[in-house]
Each structure stands twice: as structure tokens, then as C-alpha cells.
Enzyme design. Structure first.
Site, PDB file in Angstrom:
ATOM      1  N   ASP A 157       0.836  -1.192   0.000  1.00  0.00           N
ATOM      2  CA  ASP A 157       0.000   0.000   0.000  1.00  0.00           C
ATOM      3  C   ASP A 157       0.876   1.249   0.000  1.00  0.00           C
ATOM      4  O   ASP A 157       2.105   1.167   0.057  1.00  0.00           O
ATOM      5  CB  ASP A 157      -1.007  -0.017   1.150  1.00  0.00           C
ATOM      6  CG  ASP A 157      -0.368   0.050   2.536  1.00  0.00           C
ATOM      7  OD1 ASP A 157       0.736   0.615   2.642  1.00  0.00           O
ATOM      8  OD2 ASP A 157      -0.976  -0.438   3.508  1.00  0.00           O
TER       9      ASP A 157
ATOM     10  N   LYS B 109      -4.053   2.963  -1.663  1.00  0.00           N
ATOM     11  CA  LYS B 109      -5.395   3.525  -1.537  1.00  0.00           C
ATOM     12  C   LYS B 109      -5.296   4.774  -0.686  1.00  0.00           C
ATOM     13  O   LYS B 109      -4.511   4.848   0.250  1.00  0.00           O
ATOM     14  CB  LYS B 109      -6.347   2.520  -0.887  1.00  0.00           C
ATOM     15  CG  LYS B 109      -6.565   1.265  -1.716  1.00  0.00           C
ATOM     16  CD  LYS B 109      -7.266   0.191  -0.920  1.00  0.00           C
ATOM     17  CE  LYS B 109      -8.669   0.597  -0.595  1.00  0.00           C
ATOM     18  NZ  LYS B 109      -9.402  -0.466   0.109  1.00  0.00           N
TER      19      LYS B 109
ATOM     20  N   GLY C  39       1.054  -0.954   5.633  1.00  0.00           N
ATOM     21  CA  GLY C  39       1.644  -0.064   6.624  1.00  0.00           C
ATOM     22  C   GLY C  39       1.077  -0.338   8.002  1.00  0.00           C
ATOM     23  O   GLY C  39      -0.086  -0.696   8.160  1.00  0.00           O
ATOM     24  N   GLY C  40       1.918  -0.177   9.030  1.00  0.00           N
ATOM     25  CA  GLY C  40       1.469  -0.425  10.402  1.00  0.00           C
ATOM     26  C   GLY C  40       1.230  -1.897  10.662  1.00  0.00           C
ATOM     27  O   GLY C  40       2.037  -2.757  10.315  1.00  0.00           O
TER      28      GLY C  40
ATOM     29  N   MET D 263      -6.314   8.322  10.089  1.00  0.00           N
ATOM     30  CA  MET D 263      -6.953   8.968   8.932  1.00  0.00           C
ATOM     31  C   MET D 263      -7.865  10.105   9.380  1.00  0.00           C
ATOM     32  O   MET D 263      -9.017  10.207   8.960  1.00  0.00           O
ATOM     33  CB  MET D 263      -7.722   7.936   8.100  1.00  0.00           C
ATOM     34  CG  MET D 263      -6.826   6.832   7.527  1.00  0.00           C
ATOM     35  SD  MET D 263      -7.748   5.457   6.822  1.00  0.00           S
ATOM     36  CE  MET D 263      -8.220   4.540   8.292  1.00  0.00           C
TER      37      MET D 263
END
Length: 464
Positions: A249, A271, A302-303, A384
Site C-alpha cells: 500500500d 489507496k 503499513g502499520g 486517517m
């Protein structure tokens, strides 16, 4: 990178060196390990150089170097230990078409000689572009201790066996054979019976791999962590080492992608909230498509893949296709971010729980239990949350949250370009806009950086 690392073919080719003292001896001890034709120009050569010439290991000219002496040479070393003479001989070599190295003169050299770990034919070169020779020597020493002395003979025998191993198809089956040889069967055979045992073992494991069934495709859902490669787990590194395909991603940093095998196919399936992106159905299909061919696929997120990563949908797609999978957890952004401000997610007497929230979902801004979040002492990590900052602020204030509630936004947590914005609920949207944060960011409701928190407490005490 100012120096591009390459291995120059020197077998049967000329290497010329000018000089006969300690600097020349240091270079010659290395050059005489090669299969090059070494020529030395030195009016007064050290006794060792004379002995090497007498033994036929090099050609010695007991005179100063002259124009034409470096013709057809692939490399030239100026080791005269005299600045003027080094300049003169290197100018001759350049005119003759050789690449020039001037000992202890990085600026005027066309190439540098790295620190070398020699397990012939395995060679490890270490360079610091002249910035830290001591560091290069330390790395060399560490690698010397780690790499067994049997590595050289194993590599030499393996090289001789390469044509026989070409009966295996290119790709994973051939890689599996060589991995088995170098990391399992080969070292065991060397310990048990030396080189003869290794030769027998090579034929045996080749038969095993020729008759082995094709490996089924497999998917590893791997957490890439917040961005710092040092925060990858060992399991994640191992998955990247063996991956045929890496579907990643947009939050995965280039430094982490660099750790994948050079031959691996890298696919960006990034995304972005409220922006252009690959659909989840397309990502699911992509994972299944590659794994169905027998590839070892790493879906790199990620993460941590289990936190707001839509992991369940991808697992369901893979399971429906009959493909095996496993999950490799990663360090989530909340853990890395809170560490960067010197705080903990929970604290006795303040909060016994912490909420992980998303600022938006598939339908737009996400709704939550705002009345619970608005209570004093509550802590929430909001993923986010940049574009939904004004929405979050409005909902919390509407439900009674104190406008002075501390809020911290961490951009690019754990990365070299990390930024920390300490603000309050009242000023959150304004300060975010002024900070022009563009990278991935995590918002903490109810937490301030430790230093800022101490300042707030002191101000409150003074006011009281």
C-alpha cells in the site's frame, strides 16, 4: 551515492602500481589475491616486492614510471607516497586509458578500493566513500566473524555444479535448491565429510528437488510498521526475503521496499481516503491471481494489518480460492507515534482504556460514541483524521468536550521527516491547516507531548 559499486573482471588483465613503500605493500597484499597480471614501477622497492617478483607473482620495473607504461591496464594505483609523484604517475595512467586510484587522495581518484571480506569466490565489499574508513573496518571485522571459513569452498563447489542444476526450471524451484544447499545440506555435509561429502550431497539434493512437487502459492499478510525499517519484525524481514510478489500500500516506505528480493515483482496497490485508489475487489483479485500461479505473495500493509487494514476481506478472498495464508503482525502507527512524544496510551488514574478510531469509513466521516469520547481523561488514537478534523472537533464540542483538551498530531511517525504538532481541540483544524501536513498522520485526543504536558501543569499550578 557518489561511487557506484561494481566488481571489475581482472583475470588475465593488467593492473599497474607505482610505488615501493608501505602504501604500495598494503595495496599489493590485496591485488596479489586476484588473477590479474600485476606490474610495479619502483626505483627503490621494499624487499617484499623484490621477493614477490622473484617468485613470479608480479612483474617489477626498478625505475620511475614513464608514458606508455600503463597501456592496456584496467586499473592503476598511485602509491608513491609523494604528492607530486602521485600526480605525475596518475596523469600518465589516465593518458594511457587506465582507471586511477591515488592512495589517500579520494578527490582525485576515479575509483576507490573498499574494505573486503574474502571468502573466495564469495567477496563482500564495504565502502563509506572515504567518510569513515574506521567504520568500514569495523563492519569488515564483524562480517569476518559471522561468515564461516567454509563458505568459500561451498561457493566454489556450488559454482562448479551450476550447469547440472540448470535442469531445474528457472525461478522458485531453482532458488529452493540453492537455498537448501547453502543453508542446510551443504554446511552439514562439509562438517560431516568435507568437500567429497558435499559433492555427493549436491547430486542427492538435486534429485530430491527434481522429484519434489511444485510448491503451492501462499499469501503472507505482513505489517510493515510505521515506516522505519528498523521497526520491522524478524518474521516480516524473512517474508520479504522469500517473496516472489510484493503487493504494497502507499504507506510502505521506499526503504522497506528496498528489503524485498531484487527479483521480486513489486506492485503498488495504494489507496487514499477521498482520493484515487485501487478498489478493494481489484486488490483481492490481484492477490489471488498471483498466488494461484504458485507464487509466494507478501501483501505488505503499513502499520499492523489487523488495524484498519481491511484484512478480513482479503483473507476471505484468499480462503475462497483455496490458498493458504498467514498473518505477520506489525507495529501499529499508534504505538510508534505515542513513543515519539514520550507518553503511554494508558496511565493509572487517567485512563484505563484507549480507543483506536478511524476518521472516515467507506461512507464518509465516521461516527462514534462522541459523548463517551468527550469525557475528561479519555484518550483516543484517530487514524486517517486529517481531513475529518473539523468534523471530529464539532462532534466532540457538541457533546461537551473541553475546548482546551490537548490534541497531538504526529506526521510520518518514526521516519526521518517526522513532525509533531501539539495543539488543542479548539485550535485543531486551524493549526492543522497552518502546518500543511501532507504525510500520513495520526491524531491523539487527550495526549500532549511530555514536555508540553509538563509546561501545562506548571502553568495551571501558577494560576492556582
Amino acid at each position: 551515492m557518489k561511487h557506484f559499486p561494481i566488481f571489475v573482471a581482472v583475470e588475465g588483465r593488467r593492473i599497474v602500481l607505482s610505488g615501493g613503500g608501505e602504501a604500495a605493500l598494503a595495496k599489493l597484499r590485496l591485488l596479489l589475491k586476484t588473477e590479474a597480471h600485476v606490474t610495479v614501477f619502483a626505483p627503490e622497492p621494499a624487499p617484499e616486492i623484490v621477493q614477490w617478483a622473484a617468485a613470479g607473482r608480479l612483474r617489477l620495473q626498478q625505475r620511475a614510471m614513464q608514458p606508455g607504461d600503463a597501456l592496456c591496464a584496467v586499473l592503476f594505483y598511485a602509491a608513491d607516497e609523494d604528492t607530486a609523484e602521485d600526480a605525475r604517475t596518475s596523469a600518465i595512467a589516465r593518458a594511457d586509458g587506465a582507471l586511477v586510484n591515488i592512495v589517500d587522495n579520494l578527490e582525485d581518484s576515479q575509483f576507490i578500493t573498499p574494505a573486503i571480506v574474502d571468502r573466495d569466490p564469495v567477496t563482500v565489499a564495504i565502502g563509506t566513500e572515504g567518510a569513515a574508513p574506521v567504520l568500514a573496518r569495523a563492519i569488515k571485522s564483524d562480517l569476518e566473524a559471522r561468515l564461516p571459513t567454509t563458505l568459500g569452498p561451498l561457493a566454489r563447489l556450488g559454482k562448479a555444479f551450476r550447469k547440472a542444476a540448470d535442469v531445474l526450471p528457472m525461478g522458485r524451484r531453482r532458488r529452493d535448491f540453492w537455498a537448501d544447499y547453502y543453508f542446510n545440506a551443504g554446511p552439514r555435509a562439509m562438517d560431516q565429510g568435507g568437500e567429497e561429502q558435499v559433492k555427493t550431497t549436491l547430486h542427492a539434493i538435486l534429485d530430491q528437488h527434481l522429484n519434489a512437487q511444485e510448491r503451492d502459492g501462499h499469501v503472507a499478510f505482513v505489517g510493515a510498521g510505521p515506516g522505519d525499517p528498523d521497526l520491522l519484525t524478524l518474521k516480516a524481514r524473512k517474508a520479504l526475503d522469500t517473496a516472489d510478489v510484493v503487493i504494497h500500500d502507499r504507506l510502505v516506505t521506499p526503504a522497506i521496499l528496498e528489503l524485498a528480493r531484487r527479483e521480486a515483482i513489486l506492485i503498488d496497490a495504494g489507496k487514499e481516503g477521498f482520493g484515487a485508489s485501487m478498489s478493494q475487489d481489484a486488490i483481492n483479485a490481484l492477490i489471488v491471481e498471483h498466488a494461484a500461479t504458485g507464487a509466494q505473495v507478501v501483501r505488505l500493509k503499513g502499520g499492523d494489518p489487523t488495524v484498519f487494514g481491511r484484512l478480513d476481506e482479503e483473507i476471505e478472498a484468499v480462503t475462497a480460492a483455496g490458498i493458504a495464508w498467514h498473518v505477520v503482525p506489525g507495529i501499529t502507527a499508534a504505538s510508534a507515534s505515542v513513543a515519539s512524544i514520550g507518553q503511554s496510551l494508558t496511565q493509572r488514574g487517567r485512563n484505563a482504556s484507549v480507543r483506536f478510531l478511524t476518521g472516515h469509513d467507506m461512507k464518509g466521516f465516521a461516527d462514534h460514541d462522541w459523548s463517551a469520547l468527550a469525557r475528561p481523561g479519555e484518550v483516543a488514537a484517530i487514524y486517517m483524521g486529517k481531513k475529518s478534523a473539523r468534523f471530529i472537533q464539532g462532534r466532540l464540542i457538541m457533546h461537551g468536550a473541553d475546548r482546551a483538551t490537548p490534541v497531538t498530531v504526529i506526521e510520518n511517525a518514526s521516519r526521518p521527516d517526522q513532525r509533531i504538532l501539539a495543539t488543542t481541540l479548539d485550535r485543531l483544524p486551524t493549526d492543522l491547516a497552518e502546518a500543511a501536513i501532507t504525510g500520513p498522520a495520526l491524531t491523539f485526543l487527550g495526549l500532549a507531548p511530555r514536555a508540553a504536558e509538563a509546561q501545562i501543569v506548571q502553568s495551571q499550578q501558577e494560576l492556582a
